[in-house]
Design an enzyme around this catalytic site. Structure first.
Site, PDB file in Angstrom:
ATOM      1  N   ASP A   1       0.909  -1.152   0.000  1.00 37.93           N
ATOM      2  CA  ASP A   1       0.000   0.000   0.000  1.00 37.93           C
ATOM      3  C   ASP A   1       0.938   1.188   0.000  1.00 37.93           C
ATOM      4  OD1 ASP A   1      -1.494   2.266   0.836  1.00 37.93           O
ATOM      5  OD2 ASP A   1      -3.079   0.906   1.460  1.00 37.93           O
ATOM      6  N   HIS A   2       1.028   1.880  -1.143  1.00 33.86           N
ATOM      7  CA  HIS A   2       2.103   2.864  -1.255  1.00 33.86           C
ATOM      8  C   HIS A   2       1.958   4.017  -0.253  1.00 33.86           C
ATOM      9  CE1 HIS A   2      -0.718   5.058  -3.880  1.00 33.86           C
ATOM     10  NE2 HIS A   2       0.044   6.129  -3.709  1.00 33.86           N
TER      11      HIS A   2
ATOM     12  N   HIS B   1      -5.797   2.723   1.341  1.00 34.68           N
ATOM     13  CA  HIS B   1      -5.056   3.889   1.837  1.00 34.68           C
ATOM     14  C   HIS B   1      -5.708   4.557   3.050  1.00 34.68           C
ATOM     15  CE1 HIS B   1      -3.220   3.148  -1.931  1.00 34.68           C
ATOM     16  NE2 HIS B   1      -4.006   3.892  -2.677  1.00 34.68           N
TER      17      HIS B   1
END
Ligand code: BG6
Length: 479
Positions: A176-177, A239
Site C-alpha cells: 500500500d504505497h 489507503h
C-alpha cells in the site's frame, strides 16, 4: 547475500514511472547492494539492451536530481529482461534457468514484484510455485503484490488462500504505497516518540478525527478499472483505512512488523458494524459532474467518485469519537491530511465579546505540503480579551532542505531487507474488506443513500458540508 528483484509486468507504467526510478535512487544512495540484479519480465520480446534503453528516458524523468548518464550506465549493467507469459509454465522454467545463470551460486535472495494486471496474480503465484521459484532453501524468496488485493472479502480470501499455498505469510508483502510516504511513517514518530501528544490522544480530549484524501485529477482513461471499483475500493479499503489504523492504534511494544500489525488489526476489529439506517446516516456518496461523459463510463453509472464515512472504534480509547473519512476525485486540490480536532475548553472566561474558540486542531499534512500544524488560540494584540486562532507550523521540506523520497524507495528497500512493518498482512486486508463490503452492498440496494452530483474542482457535494453541519461539525479545508 546478494539480491535479485524480478518485476512481472515490466512493460507497464508502474515499472517505468515508479519501480525502476526508485531502485535507481536506492542505488544512487548506496542502499541497494552494487551487485543487485533487476530482471524485468513481460510478454514483449525485448532484448536486454532495448529494455535498458526504454527505461533510461523514464528514469531520467522520474528519478529526480540524482540521475546522471554515468550512474545510469553503471546501474543498468545489472538490469536484464526476460520475455515471459504468465500463462506459460515453460516461461517460468526458462526464467529460473536465466536467473541461475546471472546469480552467484547458492547465496542469492529474490524479490518477485507482481506489477501485472490483478487478474494475473493468482496464476503468477501458482507458476512461481510450480517452477520451484518459491523454494527458499538457498536464499530468501519474497513476493510483493500490488493493490488491488481482491475486489471484495471473498476474492481477497481466495487470493490469500492461493498465495498461502505457495508462499508463507512472512514471504508475502502486500503493498500500500501510502505506508511508504514519509509523512505517514512520521505519524509513528509523532505519536510514539513524543510524550506530549499521547496523553490527550483519546476520547477524553479528542472531539473527532477527520481524514481527507482529496484529488484534483479525474479518472481520465481509467474507466475500465474505475467504474467497477469506485472510490471505496480504490481509496478507502486500502489507503484511508491504513491512515485511520495508524492514527487510532495503540502503541506497540516495539517497532516490529508483527507487533505493529497486531495493533493496526485491533483497530479494524473495533470498527463498529453498520446496519439498517446506519448506512444512510453514516455514509455519503457523490459523483463529479463530468463522470458520465468520461470515455468508457457506462451510461447511467452509479459509481461514486466521492465518499465520506463516519466510523466509530468501539474501544476504550475511542468510544464514541467519530472518525470522518473523506475522499474524492475531481476536487479543488490534491491534499491528504489528518485532522485531530480537540474538544473545546469546558468554560470560556472572556465573556460575551469573545467568539467561541474553535478548539485546538492538530493537522498532519501527508501531502503535498508535508508537515504538521497545531492550531491554538492566542490573544488578539492591542484588544480587549479577544482571541484568534494562531498556528505553529512545521514544514518537512524546509526542515530537510530537499525533496521527499518517493514511497516506493522505502517499500522496495524494506522488502529487500525483510521488514514487513509497512506492508499489509492477510488479516488486515480481509478485515478492511469486511468494513467496506457492507457499505458497497448498501449502496447497491434499493435503500441506498442518494448519489449527489458535484461540480468538478469543488470540495465534493455541497450536501456533504450540510451533512457535517447537521452534526455540528465542519470539514477542515486547506486548499
Ligand atoms: C491509487 C489509486 O492507489 O492511489 C488512484 O488507484 C489514486 O486512483 C492514487 O489516484 C493516489 O495516490 P497518491 O500517492 O497520488 O495520493
Amino acid at each position: 547475500m546478494s539480491d535479485t528483484i524480478v518485476i512481472f509486468g515490466a512493460s507497464g507504467d508502474l515499472t517505468s514511472r515508479k519501480l525502476i526510478p526508485a531502485l535507481f535512487n536506492l542505488y544512487a544512495k548506496g542502499r541497494l547492494p552494487k551487485d543487485s540484479r533487476i530482471v524485468g519480465v513481460s510478454r514483449s520480446k525485448f532484448k536486454h539492451e532495448e529494455w535498458r534503453d526504454s527505461l533510461k528516458e523514464s528514469t531520467a524523468k522520474f528519478a529526480g536530481d540524482t540521475f546522471t548518464t554515468e550512474l545510469w550506465n553503471e546501474f543498468s549493467d545489472n538490469v536484464y529482461y526476460h520475455p515471459g507469459d504468465i500463462g506459460a509454465i515453460e516461461d517460468f522454467h526458462s526464467l529460473k534457468t536465466f536467473l541461475e545463470s546471472i546469480e552467484p551460486e547458492h547465496t542469492c535472495g529474490r524479490v518477485y514484484y507482481l506489477s501485472t494486471m490483478p487478474q494475473l496474480y493468482e496464476a503468477a503465484i501458482k507458476q512461481l510455485g510450480t517452477a520451484g521459484l518459491s523454494d527458499d532453501t538457498e536464499g530468501y524468496r519474497r513476493v510483493i503484490i500490488e493493490k488491488p488485493f481482491g475486489t471484495d472479502l471473498s476474492t481477497a480470501q481466495a487470493l490469500n488462500k492461493s498465495i498461502h499455498g505457495v508462499f508463507r505469510e512472512d514471504q508475502i508483502y502486500r503493498i500500500d504505497h501510502y505506508l511508504g510516504k514519509e509523512t505517514v511513517q512520521n505519524i509513528f514518530a509523532l505519536r510514539f516518540a513524543n510524550s506530549i501528544f499521547e496523553p490527550i490522544w483519546n476520547r477524553n480530549y479528542v472531539d473527532h478525527v477527520q481524514i481527507t484524501v482529496a484529488e484534483e485529477v479525474v479518472i481520465g482513461r481509467r474507466a475500465g478499472y474505475y467504474d467497477t471499483s469506485g472510490i471505496l475500493r480504490d481509496m478507502f479499503q486500502n489507503h484511508i483505512l491504513q491512515l485511520m489504523m495508524i492514527t487510532a492504534m495503540e502503541p506497540p511494544a516495539r517497532y516490529d512488523s508483527a507487533l505493529v500489525r497486531d495493533e493496526k488489526v485491533k483497530v479494524l476489529h473495533s470498527v463498529r458494524a453498520m446496519s439498517g439506517g446506519d448506512f444512510a446516516a453514516n455514509t455519503f456518496r457523490g459523483q463529479y459532474d463530468g463522470y458520465l461523459k468520461e470515455e468508457g463510463v457506462p451510461r447511467g453509472s452509479q459509481t461514486a467518485t466521492f465518499a465520506a464515512l463516519k466510523l466509530y472504534c468501539d474501544n476504550w480509547r475511542w468510544k464514541d469519537v467519530p472518525f470522518y473519512l473523506r475522499s474524492g476525485k475531481g476536487m479543488s486540490c490534491r491534499t491528504t491530511q489528518i485532522v485531530i480536532q480537540f474538544k473545546n475548553v469546558p468554560h470560556i472566561l472572556f465573556g460575551e465579546k469573545t467568539r467561541t474558540p474553535l478548539g485546538n486542531r492538530l493537522v498532519i499534512q501527508v501531502q503535498p505540503a508535508e508537515g504538521i500544524q497545531l492550531h491554538f488560540e492566542t490573544k488578539v494584540p492591542d484588544s480587549e480579551m479577544k482571541t484568534r486562532t494562531s498556528t505553529l507550523d512545521f514544514n518537512f521540506q524546509k526542515s530537510i532542505g530537499g525533496s521527499m523520497p518517493d514511497a516506493y524507495q522505502r517499500l522496495l528497500l524494506d522488502a529487500i531487507q525483510g521488514d514487513a512493518s509497512l506492508f499489509a498482512r492477510s488479516d488486515e486486508v480481509e478485515l478492511a474488506w469486511g468494513i467496506v463490503d457492507p457499505i458497497l452492498a448498501a449502496w447497491n440496494s434499493p435503500a441506498a443513500p442518494p448519489l449527489y452530483s458535484y461540480e468538478t474542482g469543488m470540495w465534493g457535494p455541497m450536501e456533504s458540508t450540510k451533512w457535517m453541519a447537521d452534526q455540528k461539525r465542519e470539514w477542515f479545508d486547506v486548499c
